[in-house]
Design a protein around this motif. Structure first.
Motif, short mmCIF file in Angstrom:
data_model
loop_
_atom_site.label_atom_id
_atom_site.label_comp_id
_atom_site.label_asym_id
_atom_site.label_seq_id
_atom_site.Cartn_x
_atom_site.Cartn_y
_atom_site.Cartn_z
N ALA A 1 10.39 25.37 50.66
CA ALA A 1 9.24 24.68 51.01
C ALA A 1 8.73 24.77 52.53
CB ALA A 1 9.51 23.06 50.65
N PRO A 2 7.66 24.56 52.80
CA PRO A 2 7.15 24.43 54.12
C PRO A 2 7.95 23.55 54.79
CG PRO A 2 5.22 24.74 52.59
CD PRO A 2 6.40 24.61 51.81
N PRO A 3 8.07 23.50 56.24
CA PRO A 3 8.70 22.24 56.85
C PRO A 3 7.65 20.88 56.72
CG PRO A 3 8.43 23.99 58.07
CD PRO A 3 7.74 24.39 57.08
N GLY A 4 8.51 19.94 55.93
CA GLY A 4 8.06 18.54 56.04
C GLY A 4 7.00 18.45 54.78
N ARG A 5 6.81 19.55 54.06
CA ARG A 5 6.02 19.31 52.74
C ARG A 5 6.86 19.70 51.58
NH1 ARG A 5 1.55 23.56 53.55
NH2 ARG A 5 0.84 22.72 51.42
N TRP A 6 7.72 18.72 51.08
CA TRP A 6 8.81 18.59 50.16
C TRP A 6 8.05 18.40 48.67
CZ3 TRP A 6 12.28 20.89 52.39
CH2 TRP A 6 12.64 20.76 53.42
N GLN A 7 6.78 17.98 48.78
CA GLN A 7 6.20 17.53 47.59
C GLN A 7 5.67 18.82 46.79
OE1 GLN A 7 5.01 16.84 50.53
NE2 GLN A 7 3.08 17.57 50.91
N THR A 8 5.64 20.19 47.82
CA THR A 8 5.15 21.43 47.34
C THR A 8 6.47 22.36 47.21
OG1 THR A 8 4.98 22.22 49.44
CG2 THR A 8 2.96 21.17 48.60
N ALA A 9 7.48 21.63 47.10
CA ALA A 9 8.78 22.65 47.01
C ALA A 9 9.04 23.24 45.77
CB ALA A 9 10.10 21.56 47.27
N ALA A 10 9.46 24.51 45.95
CA ALA A 10 10.07 25.22 44.48
C ALA A 10 11.60 25.27 44.46
CB ALA A 10 9.53 26.59 44.52
#
Length: 402
Positions: A323-332
């Motif tokens: 995931a991008p830093p701080g964007r856990w809603q877009t995590a794979a």
């Protein structure tokens, strides 16, 4: 005298009181005479000297010593002086004049009585290319060592820096990951072309002693540092530091091996443990007693536009998260139970792979998939392991970006 050296002499020697001096010239006065036909010497005995030896570096202040300019070199010898808040002594600065058409180089060597605070500030602010690696670091405690510089007197060329220092009882706080070390002890060397090294380093982390080594693995002028430390930590203490799940089905004293690589965008952290001494209170086959061993590892990247995390719990469970830093809603997220390691992951969302002893599919039912009741303990354990690994992973990820 070259233009670079002329400029350095004008700009580097900022202040000072001349107690004694002389100028001497011998040789031909004819225009165009060869270099060997004349000799020039200039000597100063100075105090309260200020030497700004290179732009971006802190100036050497309160210098007491001598300056000698001759045909073959410029030499500065200082009995004492200050660099930032550090005390320097027996400093020798030479600029050999080779008359070979190449820019001259400043070679400086001296003893330093300093502090970890000053050393970190130098790594963060001096033009060494280390500002990003040591950003956010803090430290306290005494340092005693030796400083060696090889600085080209021409813009655009990197300096060579070697610092040997020893400390005992110092404290160090890292920024990424957020980690504090106390009672740091060891003999260290920082080489700007290779990295930081120490054959035997000791410290306390989480209130317990760790011991290991630091290796400089850089090549071709690119510094790369590997910390390899071993220690133990109480699971409760680690859980509190993570700030993750408050209740974990794990307890005991966790032995670990921590490997931290500082390599710019390729920086990463890895922690391995055999879990001996740790109780995992989960249904079979995931639970274990304190006497049993189960190889477990955690890996994560520390920089880049996308952070990646991996966890393996023996041969029973694995997790991969990106995931991008701080964007856990877009995590794979990809996690596996009782199967091979996850080798692929979705672009976004969660992918689960597992092996079930019995599986019933009922089209149109509210649950869609029903696990036979006799296998329910295994299913419960699977979901518990999933939640445990996912919770710890998220906590570690959050900690590394705080």
């Amino acid at each position: 005298m070259s233009a670079e050296l002329d400029h350095w002499l004008i700009t580097a020697i900022r202040a000072g009181h001349v107690e004694e001096g002389y100028f001497q010239y011998q040789g031909s006065l004819n225009k165009g005479a060869p270099l060997g036909a004349r000799s020039l010497s200039l000597f100063f005995k100075v105090r309260d000297a200020e030497l700004a030896f290179q732009p971006g570096w802190p100036a050497l202040r309160e210098g007491v010593g001598e300056v000698l300019i001759e045909d073959d070199a410029v030499r500065v010898r200082l009995q004492s002086g200050r660099l930032q808040e550090s005390q320097v002594s027996d400093v020798v600065a030479n600029i050999p004049l080779l008359h070979d058409g190449k820019p001259p180089r400043l070679q400086l060597d001296g003893k330093v009585q300093s502090s970890l605070t000053d050393a970190i500030k130098l790594l963060q602010e001096a033009p060494l290319g280390t500002a990003e690696i040591f950003a956010g670091w803090q430290g306290e405690g005494p340092l005693a060592g030796r400083l060696q510089l090889d600085i080209p007197l021409q813009k655009g060329q990197p300096p060579g820096v070697v610092v040997d220092f020893a400390t005992e009882g110092a404290s160090l706080k890292l920024a990424n990951p957020d980690l504090q070390l106390s009672k740091v002890q060891g003999a260290f060397r920082f080489d700007s072309a290779a990295g930081l090294s120490a054959p035997d380093v000791r410290a306390e982390v989480f209130g317990r002693q760790v011991r290991g080594k630091i290796s400089a693995e850089g090549a071709r002028g690119q510094a790369r540092t590997l910390f390899d430390l071993r220690g133990q930590v109480q699971v409760d203490t680690l859980s509190q530091w993570l700030g993750g799940p408050q209740k974990l089905p794990v307890s005991g004293l966790l032995p670990y091996r921590l490997r931290l690589t500082l390599d710019g965008d390729d920086s990463k952290l890895r922690v391995d443990s055999n879990l001996r001494g740790v109780v995992v209170d989960l249904p079979a086959p995931f639970g274990k007693t304190a006497q049993q061993e189960r190889d477990t590892d955690w890996r994560m990247t520390l920089s880049g536009r996308e952070r990646r995390y991996w966890a393996n719990y023996g041969e029973l469970a694995s997790l991969s998260l990106a995931a991008p830093p701080g964007r856990w809603q877009t995590a794979a997220v990809s996690w596996c139970l009782a199967v091979a390691r996850p080798v692929c992951r979705p672009a976004r969302g969660c992918e689960c792979v597992g092996v079930w002893t019995s599986w019933t599919w009922t089209p149109g039912s509210s649950s869609a998939a029903i696990i036979r009741s006799r296998w329910m303990p295994t299913a419960s354990a699977c979901f518990a392991v999933r939640d445990w690994i996912s919770g710890v992973s998220a906590a570690l990820a959050k900690r590394s970006n705080s």
